[in-house]
Design a protein around this motif. Sequence first.
Motif, PDB file in Angstrom:
ATOM      1  N   SER A 124      -2.498   7.426 -11.223  1.00 15.28           N
ATOM      2  CA  SER A 124      -1.122   7.580 -12.512  1.00 15.28           C
ATOM      3  C   SER A 124      -0.140   6.914 -11.644  1.00 15.28           C
ATOM      4  O   SER A 124      -0.253   5.758 -10.515  1.00 15.28           O
ATOM      5  CB  SER A 124      -0.339   9.514 -11.688  1.00 15.28           C
ATOM      6  N   PRO A 125       0.969   6.591 -12.788  1.00 21.97           N
ATOM      7  CA  PRO A 125       1.343   5.135 -12.672  1.00 21.97           C
ATOM      8  C   PRO A 125       2.622   4.953 -11.610  1.00 21.97           C
ATOM      9  O   PRO A 125       2.945   4.276 -10.885  1.00 21.97           O
ATOM     10  CB  PRO A 125       2.126   4.977 -13.198  1.00 21.97           C
ATOM     11  N   TYR A 126       2.294   7.120 -11.122  1.00 27.20           N
ATOM     12  CA  TYR A 126       3.826   7.596  -9.846  1.00 27.20           C
ATOM     13  C   TYR A 126       2.468   6.744  -9.004  1.00 27.20           C
ATOM     14  O   TYR A 126       3.531   6.678  -7.609  1.00 27.20           O
ATOM     15  CB  TYR A 126       4.085   8.695  -9.848  1.00 27.20           C
ATOM     16  N   CYS A 127       2.121   6.197  -8.778  1.00 26.00           N
ATOM     17  CA  CYS A 127       0.717   6.097  -7.044  1.00 26.00           C
ATOM     18  C   CYS A 127       0.671   4.756  -7.415  1.00 26.00           C
ATOM     19  O   CYS A 127       1.156   3.961  -8.102  1.00 26.00           O
ATOM     20  CB  CYS A 127      -0.210   7.331  -7.111  1.00 26.00           C
ATOM     21  N   ASP A 128       1.699   4.221  -6.019  1.00 25.65           N
ATOM     22  CA  ASP A 128       1.789   2.082  -6.354  1.00 25.65           C
ATOM     23  C   ASP A 128       0.535   1.786  -5.350  1.00 25.65           C
ATOM     24  O   ASP A 128      -0.103   2.099  -3.801  1.00 25.65           O
ATOM     25  CB  ASP A 128       2.785   2.573  -4.809  1.00 25.65           C
ATOM     26  N   ARG A 129       0.351   1.702  -6.020  1.00 30.06           N
ATOM     27  CA  ARG A 129      -1.724   1.155  -5.877  1.00 30.06           C
ATOM     28  C   ARG A 129      -1.478  -0.373  -4.680  1.00 30.06           C
ATOM     29  O   ARG A 129      -3.239  -0.490  -4.152  1.00 30.06           O
ATOM     30  CB  ARG A 129      -3.028   1.405  -6.709  1.00 30.06           C
ATOM     31  N   GLU A 130      -0.723  -0.517  -4.875  1.00 35.22           N
ATOM     32  CA  GLU A 130      -0.963  -1.909  -4.339  1.00 35.22           C
ATOM     33  C   GLU A 130      -0.225  -1.567  -2.411  1.00 35.22           C
ATOM     34  O   GLU A 130      -0.160  -2.347  -1.619  1.00 35.22           O
ATOM     35  CB  GLU A 130       0.399  -2.587  -4.359  1.00 35.22           C
ATOM     36  N   LEU A 131      -0.094  -0.210  -2.317  1.00 31.52           N
ATOM     37  CA  LEU A 131       0.464  -0.092  -1.068  1.00 31.52           C
ATOM     38  C   LEU A 131      -1.107   0.823  -0.242  1.00 31.52           C
ATOM     39  O   LEU A 131      -1.197   1.903  -0.334  1.00 31.52           O
ATOM     40  CB  LEU A 131       1.874   1.154  -1.254  1.00 31.52           C
ATOM     41  N   LYS A 132      -1.514   0.079   0.640  1.00 32.75           N
ATOM     42  CA  LYS A 132      -3.024  -0.128   0.970  1.00 32.75           C
ATOM     43  C   LYS A 132      -2.461   1.384   1.850  1.00 32.75           C
ATOM     44  O   LYS A 132      -2.059   1.185   3.031  1.00 32.75           O
ATOM     45  CB  LYS A 132      -3.221  -0.844   1.673  1.00 32.75           C
ATOM     46  N   PRO A 133      -3.888   2.712   2.341  1.00 35.45           N
ATOM     47  CA  PRO A 133      -3.433   3.296   2.935  1.00 35.45           C
ATOM     48  C   PRO A 133      -4.006   2.310   4.505  1.00 35.45           C
ATOM     49  O   PRO A 133      -4.382   1.834   4.622  1.00 35.45           O
ATOM     50  CB  PRO A 133      -5.114   4.120   2.674  1.00 35.45           C
ATOM     51  N   TRP A 134      -3.172   3.099   5.479  1.00 36.61           N
ATOM     52  CA  TRP A 134      -3.659   2.478   6.637  1.00 36.61           C
ATOM     53  C   TRP A 134      -4.925   2.391   6.911  1.00 36.61           C
ATOM     54  O   TRP A 134      -5.697   3.466   6.774  1.00 36.61           O
ATOM     55  CB  TRP A 134      -2.839   3.925   8.016  1.00 36.61           C
ATOM     56  N   PRO A 135      -5.464   1.475   7.895  1.00 37.90           N
ATOM     57  CA  PRO A 135      -7.074   1.270   8.498  1.00 37.90           C
ATOM     58  C   PRO A 135      -7.119   1.889   9.497  1.00 37.90           C
ATOM     59  O   PRO A 135      -5.991   2.575  10.311  1.00 37.90           O
ATOM     60  CB  PRO A 135      -7.486  -0.278   8.575  1.00 37.90           C
ATOM     61  N   CYS A 136      -8.537   1.942  10.098  1.00 35.49           N
ATOM     62  CA  CYS A 136      -8.916   2.695  11.121  1.00 35.49           C
ATOM     63  C   CYS A 136      -8.854   1.796  11.868  1.00 35.49           C
ATOM     64  O   CYS A 136      -9.027   0.614  11.793  1.00 35.49           O
ATOM     65  CB  CYS A 136     -10.158   3.172  10.618  1.00 35.49           C
ATOM     66  N   ASP A 137      -7.654   1.126  12.900  1.00 40.42           N
ATOM     67  CA  ASP A 137      -6.947   0.507  14.139  1.00 40.42           C
ATOM     68  C   ASP A 137      -6.683   1.297  15.426  1.00 40.42           C
ATOM     69  O   ASP A 137      -6.129   1.065  15.599  1.00 40.42           O
ATOM     70  CB  ASP A 137      -5.953  -0.141  13.421  1.00 40.42           C
ATOM     71  N   PRO A 138      -8.141   1.571  16.126  1.00 36.10           N
ATOM     72  CA  PRO A 138      -7.443   2.202  17.235  1.00 36.10           C
ATOM     73  C   PRO A 138      -6.733   1.020  18.215  1.00 36.10           C
ATOM     74  O   PRO A 138      -6.278   2.062  18.570  1.00 36.10           O
ATOM     75  CB  PRO A 138      -8.723   2.384  17.546  1.00 36.10           C
ATOM     76  N   ASP A 139      -7.504   0.102  18.378  1.00 37.27           N
ATOM     77  CA  ASP A 139      -6.616  -1.424  19.550  1.00 37.27           C
ATOM     78  C   ASP A 139      -4.116  -0.888  18.984  1.00 37.27           C
ATOM     79  O   ASP A 139      -3.663  -0.890  20.013  1.00 37.27           O
ATOM     80  CB  ASP A 139      -6.884  -2.400  19.585  1.00 37.27           C
TER      81      ASP A 139
END
Length: 612
Positions: free
Chosen positions: A405-420
């Motif tokens: 949907s255009p309502y979803c900002d696809r430029e905003l990426k999900p948080w990665p897996c970054d344990p540190d």
Amino acid sequence: MGGSAYLKFLLTILTLAVLGGGFLLLRAIDRQTAVNLRLSEQLAELAARGGGGWSPAPTPTGTPTEPVGAVANREYFDPAAEPGGRLVQATAVETRNLNVLINNDAYVAEFHSLATSTLAARNYGKPEEFQPLLAESWTVSPDHRSYHIKLRRGVLYHDFTDPVTGQEHRNVEVKAQDFRFYVEVINNPEVNAAPLRVYYQDLERIEVLNDYEFVVHWKKPYYGALAATLELSPLPRHLYHAYDGPFDGRRFNDDHERNRLLIGCGPYRFVSWEKGKRVIFRRFENYFGKALGIMPPLETVAYEVYKHPNTRFQALLAGDLDLLGLTPDQWTNRLDIPQFREGKLKKYQLLSNSYSYIGYNLKNPLFQDRRVRQALTLLIDRERILKEVFYGLGVVVDGPFFPESPYCDRELKPWPCDPDRARALLAEAGWRDQDGDGVLDKDGRPFRFTMLQTSNSTIQQRMLPMIKEMLAQAGIEMQLQTVEWSVYLQRLESRNYEACNLSWTMPLDPDPFQVWHSSQAELPGSSNHVGFANAEADRLIEQLRETFDQEERIKLCHQFQALLHEEQPYTFMITPYALLGLSGRYRNVRVFPRTLPTDIIWTPRAEQLALP
């Protein structure tokens, strides 16, 4: 759409995709909030001319003609369909009653959609468009605050015998007063309809002009008012207020005998409910849509209770089930068999309109620091879960809006897996292993919490132990507590939990109020069960509800998504593909955006089956 669209649109129902790893098939498309820009613009133009609502479409020469849209979705029904036959589906859990106003169960909403029609329905192929159903037409005022509805005449409720009084009700016609009763019951503070009530909080009144005309008045312009109005369904007063004196909300909640019935005016009438076994519906031969060309061909629709996914799958292979939402494992590893190779069963795939999430009870001190919530998300390897649990059949999401949907900002990426980075955030928030036992602690309290899981979810059984291990590597101890679905719901409603794993449906056009506005955070049984309260989120939500321009709505949604990205009240997980197995004997099977409607499919007489 011959069904209770409003409940599927507006309840933002807890889906069962997480419970069984399958897909709750919708008879119609997503029904949650408002209509999109095209319909809004059309209505605005009509309103500016003093008109509104639906009107015949002109031909290229400008001469009006009766379009197929004179009644919702008629163009998708096959004139060659042979009536008869069955569709048997599965339910994973038992429900407590069939009253959809007080029961948030997704399957109850599905049952209700079979039995109850609404004023209008979205077109399957063009879901931004509403088309007439119970309403012949409607008119919208220029200020978007009044909706004048004209009903079809001769629409009948299903016949029934009152289980309490023994009185028979035959050929009762649907009237304008039944829509007013529907809203009055929802808005009654004693009725357990909190999730639904929020969408009518700005509805001022329903003015009944006569038996077939009424006006819905809203207190202020609200983007969702159009959908909330057109998706109204009638509530049979002769069932729910069959006694002298004023309506009693508590009696409505506790009317166990009547709440075991489902009386509507839709294409299928409720026949029986055998607890723990099956629910049966049969085609309503006096359905008003029969004369309009939208009578479902299938005679019987049934839901069988199968609690375990493997049992459901075996029932599909044996022919006891006709339609089943498949798990990713079944889809990937178990379909290379004669039933599918030879076409006795067929498979269909589409991106579902739901997302799964880990919800944190924000009343719990463990989760009140957003750095902690961010760290929890950073510790969960969602790409690995997508690959190993969902077999890659889905997408990782970062907010509550449909990924396409255009309502979803696809430029905003999900948080990665970054344990540190997660460990650094936890240390910044004061969480360290000060006693050397391998578990982080702060002010003498160990970072230990319990995650609820359901007893029959194969997805959770695979995914949650993985998450437990991921968190443990950073010194967080997550315990698992398995409960039945009914207990799960009770724990949510009473806020008696620490963390949960569930799914929500996603709207065609978003209105985050029900799930995210702070006014819902303290209400028992509300959808904001995590207790999220944020002043900036409230401002965006309230502005979104009053904004009709689509581009501005998209900007507001992107801002809201960015806020949730930072706050992380949920760890947003996966939007899975809907994976369907369907008997090969059905004809006119069509996949539309977000849905595979079953009211248009049929089987040749030679292949029709009765219930087992």
